[in-house]
Design a protein around this motif. Structure first.
Motif, PDB file in Angstrom:
ATOM      1  N   LEU A  45      66.168  30.649  61.155  1.00  0.00           N
ATOM      2  CA  LEU A  45      64.669  31.139  61.902  1.00  0.00           C
ATOM      3  C   LEU A  45      63.540  31.525  61.085  1.00  0.00           C
ATOM      4  CD1 LEU A  45      63.213  30.928  64.995  1.00  0.00           C
ATOM      5  CD2 LEU A  45      64.409  33.343  65.175  1.00  0.00           C
ATOM      6  N   THR A  46      63.784  32.262  60.042  1.00  0.00           N
ATOM      7  CA  THR A  46      62.485  32.936  59.416  1.00  0.00           C
ATOM      8  C   THR A  46      62.173  31.618  58.568  1.00  0.00           C
ATOM      9  OG1 THR A  46      63.775  35.074  59.310  1.00  0.00           O
ATOM     10  CG2 THR A  46      62.158  34.660  57.597  1.00  0.00           C
ATOM     11  N   SER A  47      63.048  31.035  57.808  1.00  0.00           N
ATOM     12  CA  SER A  47      62.407  29.791  57.278  1.00  0.00           C
ATOM     13  C   SER A  47      61.768  28.937  57.871  1.00  0.00           C
ATOM     14  CB  SER A  47      63.536  29.046  56.467  1.00  0.00           C
ATOM     15  OG  SER A  47      64.339  29.923  55.620  1.00  0.00           O
ATOM     16  N   LEU A  48      61.941  28.733  59.183  1.00  0.00           N
ATOM     17  CA  LEU A  48      61.440  27.719  59.879  1.00  0.00           C
ATOM     18  C   LEU A  48      60.039  28.201  60.536  1.00  0.00           C
ATOM     19  CD1 LEU A  48      64.180  26.348  62.320  1.00  0.00           C
ATOM     20  CD2 LEU A  48      63.038  25.367  60.464  1.00  0.00           C
TER      21      LEU A  48
ATOM     22  N   GLY B 192      54.937  42.826  63.153  1.00  0.00           N
ATOM     23  CA  GLY B 192      55.734  43.316  63.939  1.00  0.00           C
ATOM     24  C   GLY B 192      57.151  42.006  64.024  1.00  0.00           C
ATOM     25  N   LEU B 193      56.643  41.061  63.868  1.00  0.00           N
ATOM     26  CA  LEU B 193      57.539  39.705  63.755  1.00  0.00           C
ATOM     27  C   LEU B 193      58.446  39.765  62.554  1.00  0.00           C
ATOM     28  CD1 LEU B 193      58.706  37.293  64.831  1.00  0.00           C
ATOM     29  CD2 LEU B 193      56.986  35.890  63.586  1.00  0.00           C
ATOM     30  N   ALA B 194      57.788  40.255  61.360  1.00  0.00           N
ATOM     31  CA  ALA B 194      58.277  40.467  60.063  1.00  0.00           C
ATOM     32  C   ALA B 194      59.589  41.550  60.032  1.00  0.00           C
ATOM     33  CB  ALA B 194      57.334  40.605  58.884  1.00  0.00           C
ATOM     34  N   ALA B 195      59.020  42.629  60.850  1.00  0.00           N
ATOM     35  CA  ALA B 195      60.141  43.662  61.074  1.00  0.00           C
ATOM     36  C   ALA B 195      61.367  43.558  61.844  1.00  0.00           C
ATOM     37  CB  ALA B 195      59.360  44.784  61.827  1.00  0.00           C
ATOM     38  N   ALA B 196      60.912  42.606  62.976  1.00  0.00           N
ATOM     39  CA  ALA B 196      62.049  42.323  63.863  1.00  0.00           C
ATOM     40  C   ALA B 196      63.009  41.525  62.942  1.00  0.00           C
ATOM     41  CB  ALA B 196      61.516  41.486  65.200  1.00  0.00           C
ATOM     42  N   LEU B 197      62.313  40.198  62.151  1.00  0.00           N
ATOM     43  CA  LEU B 197      63.324  39.530  61.489  1.00  0.00           C
ATOM     44  C   LEU B 197      63.925  40.203  60.500  1.00  0.00           C
ATOM     45  CD1 LEU B 197      61.055  36.282  61.124  1.00  0.00           C
ATOM     46  CD2 LEU B 197      62.965  36.616  62.553  1.00  0.00           C
ATOM     47  N   SER B 198      63.626  41.328  59.945  1.00  0.00           N
ATOM     48  CA  SER B 198      63.912  42.024  58.692  1.00  0.00           C
ATOM     49  C   SER B 198      65.173  42.852  59.209  1.00  0.00           C
ATOM     50  CB  SER B 198      62.906  42.750  57.954  1.00  0.00           C
ATOM     51  OG  SER B 198      61.972  42.164  57.394  1.00  0.00           O
ATOM     52  N   VAL B 199      65.074  43.501  60.333  1.00  0.00           N
ATOM     53  CA  VAL B 199      66.020  44.265  60.991  1.00  0.00           C
ATOM     54  C   VAL B 199      67.365  43.237  61.335  1.00  0.00           C
ATOM     55  CG1 VAL B 199      66.790  45.441  62.948  1.00  0.00           C
ATOM     56  CG2 VAL B 199      64.591  46.033  61.928  1.00  0.00           C
TER      57      VAL B 199
ATOM     58  N   LEU C 289      65.341  46.598  53.918  1.00  0.00           N
ATOM     59  CA  LEU C 289      64.606  46.616  55.158  1.00  0.00           C
ATOM     60  C   LEU C 289      63.025  46.640  54.686  1.00  0.00           C
ATOM     61  CD1 LEU C 289      64.492  46.283  58.008  1.00  0.00           C
ATOM     62  CD2 LEU C 289      65.005  48.776  58.254  1.00  0.00           C
ATOM     63  N   PRO C 290      62.698  47.728  54.168  1.00  0.00           N
ATOM     64  CA  PRO C 290      61.190  47.777  53.847  1.00  0.00           C
ATOM     65  C   PRO C 290      60.625  46.516  52.731  1.00  0.00           C
ATOM     66  CG  PRO C 290      62.272  49.493  52.631  1.00  0.00           C
ATOM     67  CD  PRO C 290      63.507  48.791  53.517  1.00  0.00           C
ATOM     68  N   SER C 291      61.473  46.295  51.882  1.00  0.00           N
ATOM     69  CA  SER C 291      61.113  45.006  51.023  1.00  0.00           C
ATOM     70  C   SER C 291      61.027  44.007  51.885  1.00  0.00           C
ATOM     71  CB  SER C 291      62.203  45.106  49.875  1.00  0.00           C
ATOM     72  OG  SER C 291      62.192  46.382  49.009  1.00  0.00           O
ATOM     73  N   SER C 292      61.892  43.555  52.752  1.00  0.00           N
ATOM     74  CA  SER C 292      61.602  42.551  53.517  1.00  0.00           C
ATOM     75  C   SER C 292      60.477  42.329  54.390  1.00  0.00           C
ATOM     76  CB  SER C 292      62.884  42.050  54.302  1.00  0.00           C
ATOM     77  OG  SER C 292      63.034  40.884  54.999  1.00  0.00           O
ATOM     78  N   ILE C 293      60.296  43.378  54.999  1.00  0.00           N
ATOM     79  CA  ILE C 293      59.078  43.580  55.885  1.00  0.00           C
ATOM     80  C   ILE C 293      57.763  43.241  54.972  1.00  0.00           C
ATOM     81  CG2 ILE C 293      57.591  44.887  57.364  1.00  0.00           C
ATOM     82  CD1 ILE C 293      60.372  46.490  58.276  1.00  0.00           C
ATOM     83  N   ASN C 294      57.723  43.920  53.766  1.00  0.00           N
ATOM     84  CA  ASN C 294      56.670  43.630  52.886  1.00  0.00           C
ATOM     85  C   ASN C 294      56.450  42.192  52.446  1.00  0.00           C
ATOM     86  OD1 ASN C 294      54.270  44.682  51.159  1.00  0.00           O
ATOM     87  ND2 ASN C 294      55.719  44.175  49.869  1.00  0.00           N
ATOM     88  N   VAL C 295      57.494  41.820  51.987  1.00  0.00           N
ATOM     89  CA  VAL C 295      57.558  40.429  51.644  1.00  0.00           C
ATOM     90  C   VAL C 295      57.041  39.239  52.713  1.00  0.00           C
ATOM     91  CG1 VAL C 295      59.033  38.414  50.721  1.00  0.00           C
ATOM     92  CG2 VAL C 295      59.117  40.659  49.671  1.00  0.00           C
ATOM     93  N   LEU C 296      57.944  39.424  53.840  1.00  0.00           N
ATOM     94  CA  LEU C 296      57.606  38.395  54.804  1.00  0.00           C
ATOM     95  C   LEU C 296      56.044  38.476  55.466  1.00  0.00           C
ATOM     96  CD1 LEU C 296      60.638  38.549  56.938  1.00  0.00           C
ATOM     97  CD2 LEU C 296      60.083  36.823  55.350  1.00  0.00           C
ATOM     98  N   SER C 297      55.606  39.880  55.397  1.00  0.00           N
ATOM     99  CA  SER C 297      54.101  40.031  55.932  1.00  0.00           C
ATOM    100  C   SER C 297      53.111  39.661  54.976  1.00  0.00           C
ATOM    101  CB  SER C 297      54.097  41.142  56.778  1.00  0.00           C
ATOM    102  OG  SER C 297      54.264  42.300  55.511  1.00  0.00           O
ATOM    103  N   HIS C 298      53.211  40.030  53.838  1.00  0.00           N
ATOM    104  CA  HIS C 298      52.248  39.711  52.765  1.00  0.00           C
ATOM    105  C   HIS C 298      52.489  38.698  51.824  1.00  0.00           C
ATOM    106  CE1 HIS C 298      51.804  44.260  53.453  1.00  0.00           C
ATOM    107  NE2 HIS C 298      50.800  44.093  53.189  1.00  0.00           N
ATOM    108  N   ASP C 299      53.629  38.081  51.502  1.00  0.00           N
ATOM    109  CA  ASP C 299      53.636  36.754  50.875  1.00  0.00           C
ATOM    110  C   ASP C 299      53.849  35.687  51.587  1.00  0.00           C
ATOM    111  OD1 ASP C 299      53.964  38.661  48.711  1.00  0.00           O
ATOM    112  OD2 ASP C 299      56.125  38.363  48.367  1.00  0.00           O
ATOM    113  N   TYR C 300      54.335  35.775  52.993  1.00  0.00           N
ATOM    114  CA  TYR C 300      54.528  34.667  53.841  1.00  0.00           C
ATOM    115  C   TYR C 300      53.660  34.471  54.724  1.00  0.00           C
ATOM    116  CZ  TYR C 300      58.514  33.436  50.780  1.00  0.00           C
ATOM    117  OH  TYR C 300      59.348  33.120  49.620  1.00  0.00           O
TER     118      TYR C 300
END
Length: 432
Positions: free
Chosen positions: A105-108, A72-79, A56-67
């Motif tokens: 949805l995340t990839s789109l 907030g959206l990254a956190a919702a998608l990670s959950v 969960l924390p790793s996904s939030i960090n990857v989606l927000s910083h790398d992508y």
């Protein structure tokens, strides 16, 4: 071709692909639920919580910083990508729908951002969570469902890869996702089928053990039958031969004694024939294998006459309406009850006057055997005055077979009474 029951085309590839995905397993027992140790039963949920806590924390960090997605959206998608892992031990296919739709949805959404330095189309954390889900899915669902999951994963990966080919992403991991998903599904499916094969083998071993026990029981019954025949039949045959030949071997035998010897020989032959019939049943696999005609109400007169020759004066009274129409099972039970009751009189009260009566009591047959006290200075033929009690047990079993009632007990004057009520509407049997 058209299916007449549904009106839909048979063999539709799309339908064959989607149908297994819409029908999850009806068994919702969690993985390792049959384990004897408590901590092992909780292990799948502990592993799911550990995966969620790390992803969960790793996904939030990857989606927000790398992508470049909003935090907030990254956190919702990670959950949404990780929380369904808690369903994986018991309902992996619904969890796959939740995680798969979220990953797509995340990839789109990633495609709409301007960040192209990272891999495409699956973020690393999402791919790890997806692969973790594949193992419980493979351990629970059928092979057809696993093939459908892999084909959908491959189709989505290739479609997203083509969509992102116009963008300069840092790398394409679609083929890696397809290969890893197939490998995990193949491994989990093999483990599931191996466990199923072991379960079926165990069941077959239990069936074989039961068959061996059954065969051993039949062999033991056959051995007992042979021993009974060797021991009892020999002595009964000797009695019959000696009784039949006594008038010829001994000179000057009175006519009454000769008649008595003849009766003894006849009784011995009848007993020997009945014993052989019963031993044939004991040797057979099913008691229904008995083919000889069974006695009934019509043979009671002969039975009473035989007992009378043994020194027990007995009287038989049969209601006129019972001359015909008694079911075979009821007639046989009545005969055996009277036979055992008279045998008890011969053994325990020799010489006692006895009355046997058969009458109708509504829709039932009332069988009564009453004997008076034995004459004075008459000793029981049994070594023990109490006997073994097997005769009464046999009577109760006979009565139980036709759903009747049995009442036995001593009388105030020192006699004994046996009364049985046998329903006349018992199922009729086909005469042997």
């Amino acid at each position: 071709m058209i299916n007449p029951s549904t009106g839909q085309a048979r063999g539709n590839p799309l339908r064959a692909l989607v149908t297994p995905l819409l029908r999850p397993s009806a068994d919702h027992t969690p993985l390792l639920a049959q384990a004897s140790r408590r901590w092992v039963r909780y292990l799948p949920y502990v592993m799911a919580l550990a995966a969620i806590s790390s992803l969960l924390p790793s996904s939030i960090n990857v989606l927000s910083h790398d992508y470049g997605l909003n935090t907030g959206l990254a956190a919702a998608l990670s959950v949404a990508q990780t929380a369904p892992l808690l369903l994986a031990p018991s309902r992996p296919l619904p969890a796959w729908w939740m995680i798969g739709v979220t990953d797509l949805l995340t990839s789109l959404l990633i495609l709409t951002t301007g960040h192209t330095s990272s891999v495409w189309p699956w973020p690393a954390t999402g791919l790890v969570g997806y692969l973790l889900l594949m193992l419980p899915l493979a351990l629970r669902e059928t092979r057809r469902t696993l093939v459908s999951v892999w084909l959908v994963t491959a189709a989505a990966s290739l479609a997203l890869s083509l969509m992102g080919s116009v963008r300069d992403f840092g790398g394409d991991n679609s083929l890696l996702a397809i290969a890893l998903t197939g490998a995990v599904l193949l491994l989990g499916g093999a483990l599931r089928e191996r466990a199923e094969a072991r379960r079926l083998l165990t069941e077959q071993e239990h069936i074989s053990e039961a068959e061996r026990e059954r065969r051993t029981l039949l062999e033991e019954r056959a051995r007992i039958a042979r021993e009974l025949h060797d021991v009892v039949a020999h002595h009964m045959s000797v009695i019959a031969v000696q009784a039949a030949s006594a008038p010829y071997r001994i000179s000057g035998v009175p006519a009454e004694a000769a008649e008595e010897f003849t009766a003894i020989a006849g009784s011995a032959r009848e007993s020997l024939a009945e014993m052989r019939r019963l031993l044939g049943v004991l040797r057979s696999e099913e008691s229904a294998a008995e083919k000889a005609p069974q006695p009934g109400v019509e043979q009671l007169a002969q039975l009473v006459e035989t007992v009378g020759r043994a020194g027990v004066p007995a009287e038989l009274t049969v209601a006129p309406e019972l001359a015909e129409g008694v079911p075979q099972a009821v007639g046989l039970s009545a005969y055996r009850i009277v036979q055992e009751a008279l045998a008890n009189v011969v053994r325990h009260a020799p010489g006692a006057r006895t009355w046997v009566s058969l009458a109708t009591d509504g829709p039932a047959l009332l069988v009564t055997v009453v004997n008076a006290p034995p004459p004075e200075r008459t000793e029981s033929l049994e070594a023990s005055a109490e006997g073994t009690g097997q005769g009464l047990v046999g009577m109760r079993e006979r009565v139980r077979l036709v759903d009747g009632r049995l009442d036995t007990g001593p009388l105030p004057d020192g006699g004994f009474k046996v009364a049985a009520v046998l329903p006349l509407d018992a199922p009729r049997e086909t005469p042997a």
